[in-house]
Scaffold this active site. Structure first.
Site, PDB file in Angstrom:
ATOM      1  N   SER A  56      11.398  -2.296  -0.795  1.00  0.00           N
ATOM      2  CA  SER A  56      10.305  -1.594  -0.118  1.00  0.00           C
ATOM      3  C   SER A  56       9.635  -0.544  -0.998  1.00  0.00           C
ATOM      4  O   SER A  56       8.470  -0.211  -0.793  1.00  0.00           O
ATOM      5  CB  SER A  56      10.814  -0.945   1.170  1.00  0.00           C
ATOM      6  OG  SER A  56      11.940  -0.127   0.904  1.00  0.00           O
ATOM      7  N   LYS A  68       4.115   1.339   1.994  1.00  0.00           N
ATOM      8  CA  LYS A  68       3.350   2.167   2.937  1.00  0.00           C
ATOM      9  C   LYS A  68       1.838   2.050   2.746  1.00  0.00           C
ATOM     10  O   LYS A  68       1.073   2.171   3.695  1.00  0.00           O
ATOM     11  CB  LYS A  68       3.795   3.621   2.832  1.00  0.00           C
ATOM     12  CG  LYS A  68       5.220   3.804   3.357  1.00  0.00           C
ATOM     13  CD  LYS A  68       5.454   5.183   3.890  1.00  0.00           C
ATOM     14  CE  LYS A  68       6.715   5.235   4.716  1.00  0.00           C
ATOM     15  NZ  LYS A  68       7.948   5.136   3.888  1.00  0.00           N
ATOM     16  N   GLU A  94       1.878  12.276   9.884  1.00  0.00           N
ATOM     17  CA  GLU A  94       3.169  12.946   9.787  1.00  0.00           C
ATOM     18  C   GLU A  94       3.858  12.428   8.534  1.00  0.00           C
ATOM     19  O   GLU A  94       3.550  11.332   8.063  1.00  0.00           O
ATOM     20  CB  GLU A  94       4.028  12.595  11.006  1.00  0.00           C
ATOM     21  CG  GLU A  94       4.767  11.240  10.943  1.00  0.00           C
ATOM     22  CD  GLU A  94       3.869  10.007  10.918  1.00  0.00           C
ATOM     23  OE1 GLU A  94       2.691  10.118  11.309  1.00  0.00           O
ATOM     24  OE2 GLU A  94       4.351   8.936  10.489  1.00  0.00           O
TER      25      GLU A  94
HETATM   26  C1  LIG Z   1       9.217   5.026   4.435  1.00  0.00           C
HETATM   27  C2  LIG Z   1      10.053   4.069   3.682  1.00  0.00           C
HETATM   28  C3  LIG Z   1      10.948   3.206   4.336  1.00  0.00           C
HETATM   29  C4  LIG Z   1      11.214   3.252   5.817  1.00  0.00           C
HETATM   30  O1  LIG Z   1      10.117   2.996   6.630  1.00  0.00           O
HETATM   31  P1  LIG Z   1       9.939   1.625   7.449  1.00  0.00           P
HETATM   32  O2  LIG Z   1       8.839   1.912   8.377  1.00  0.00           O
HETATM   33  O3  LIG Z   1      11.239   1.347   8.141  1.00  0.00           O
HETATM   34  O4  LIG Z   1       9.623   0.557   6.472  1.00  0.00           O
HETATM   35  C5  LIG Z   1      11.651   2.292   3.578  1.00  0.00           C
HETATM   36  N1  LIG Z   1      11.502   2.234   2.227  1.00  0.00           N
HETATM   37  C6  LIG Z   1      10.660   3.040   1.570  1.00  0.00           C
HETATM   38  C7  LIG Z   1      10.543   2.917   0.092  1.00  0.00           C
HETATM   39  C8  LIG Z   1       9.906   3.984   2.266  1.00  0.00           C
HETATM   40  O5  LIG Z   1       9.064   4.791   1.590  1.00  0.00           O
END
Ligand SMILES: *Cc1c(COP(=O)(O)O)cnc(C)c1O
Length: 395
Positions: A375, A86, A108
């Site tokens: 992610s 993020k 948000e």
């Molecule tokens: C917020 C988040 C997501 C989902 O958001 P995307 O916009 O689909 O990438 C996925 N993995 C983590 C670790 C997150 O914090």
């Protein structure tokens, strides 16, 4: 992409007239800065010096040997500052907002991850920060509320609707309408009205740009598949983007099936949703039989958004990317397996992608490679996974 923020039939700007000025101002500023060498130099410095990029591409050797198929690589977005992808988007938008002369960021947040990232960037840039969060979520994610406050942000509980993420998005849009002059709305995923899906995609595309270079270094070729989890879709589009024209690279998005796509407790938008218009965009959404946005569920708070970004909807329509559904049970199994096999506690969101990759890689041969985007890191998920296994560890 076709003009004016359309991805095939998806995307667009379905917003009240009062918001038009804000999105037009943002689009003009973005067009001015996106290819500006000074802007890009500053952003690269922030990525490298502050966020810790480039993130590593890691060969998961034990997992590969145990599963006996294709080589599995992890793209380690969990190693970024604040523990997820993020920060890439937030640093880009905060820098853009600063160039636009804005002094205040609003955002948000659902689980609190995007709120924490935005509060982080606001602290770094010396900007005011207000984060809208469903009241339900403020109770479930008390630690992240504390983090945001520690970073200097105001957290405003939203009590409308189901008092969760979708209501927080709606409230942030209303707030932006009311105060455009000094405020930038730092939207957290590849969703909402144009130009957000494009802006967020471009800032996250650093992920696939790096994967491409790192795979050339490691293997001298492109991967056979890139696999990522999909909530709104920002880490996935970031992982896919520079491979979209490399048709030999399979692109696979993993949605949260929750308790199963044949139940009402799911968040798998492509697999169970229908075409609709919500939050300023045309795309696929989970809906009830009257076309109202359906309540969604997943063990992963980061994936329980009832829609998907318009570019993913388009990649699905044209068959360029495939969207599969992964249940809570499969994700929890992968969360535990990866911890034991590789010593990496991944976010439960990312565990959805890893769960699919574990099965998928088995049917490939040893000279093939898959890249899975991790992610985020999973410290935040330990208590809920323990609870899923019937153990209360407190938080
Ligand atoms: C917020 C988040 C997501 C989902 O958001 P995307 O916009 O689909 O990438 C996925 N993995 C983590 C670790 C997150 O914090």
């Amino acid at each position: 992409m076709t003009g004016n923020g359309r991805f095939g039939i998806h995307g667009g700007q379905y917003i009240p007239e009062t918001l038009m000025n804000a999105v037009i101002e943002l689009e003009e500023a973005y067009n001015r800065y996106k290819d500006d060498p000074v802007f890009n130099q500053e952003l690269t410095e922030l990525f490298n010096d502050y966020a810790g990029r480039p993130s590593r591409l890691y060969y998961a050797k034990r997992m590969t040997e145990d599963l006996g198929g294709a080589k599995i690589y992890f793209k380690r977005e969990d190693l970024n500052h604040t523990g997820a992808h993020k920060i890439n988007n937030v640093l880009g938008q905060a820098l853009l907002a600063k160039k636009m002369g804005k002094t205040r960021l609003i955002a948000e947040t659902g689980a609190g991850q995007h709120g924490v990232a935005t509060a982080t960037a606001a602290a770094l840039f010396g900007m005011e920060c207000v984060v809208f969060m469903g009241e339900e979520d403020t109770k479930r994610q008390a630690l992240n509320v504390y983090r945001m406050k520690l970073l200097g942000a105001d957290v405003v509980p939203v009590t409308t609707g189901t008092a969760t993420l979708k209501d927080a998005v709606s409230q942030a849009m209303r707030e932006w309408t009311a105060r455009i002059s000094d405020t930038h709305y730092c939207l957290g995923s590849v969703m909402g009205p144009h130009p957000f899906p494009t802006i967020v995609r471009d800032f996250q595309a650093v992920i696939s740009k790096e994967i491409k270079e790192q795979m050339r270094q490691a293997e001298g070729k492109l991967p056979d598949a890139v696999i990522a989890c999909v909530g709104g879709g920002s880490n996935a589009i970031g992982s896919f983007y520079h491979f979209i024209n490399d048709l030999e690279v399979k692109l696979i998005g993993c949605e949260a099936a929750g308790r199963g796509i044949d139940t009402f407790e799911t968040a798998a938008t492509i697999n169970t949703g229908r075409l609709g218009i919500f939050h300023g965009m045309k795309s696929y959404f989970c809906q009830d039989k009257y076309g109202q946005i359906a309540p969604v569920y997943s063990i992963s708070a980061g994936l329980d958004y009832p829609g998907i970004g318009p570019e993913h909807a388009y990649l699905h329509d044209i068959g360029r990317a495939e969207y599969v559904a992964v249940t809570d049970e499969e994700a929890v199994n992968a969360f535990e397996y990866v911890a034991r096999m590789e010593g990496i506690i991944v976010a439960i969101e990312s565990a959805h992608a890893l769960a699919y990759a574990m099965n998928y890689s088995k049917v490939l041969s040893a000279d093939q490679c898959v890249v899975v985007t991790v992610s985020g890191r999973g410290d935040k998920d330990c208590a809920s996974v323990a609870r899923y296994r019937g153990e209360e560890i407190g938080e």
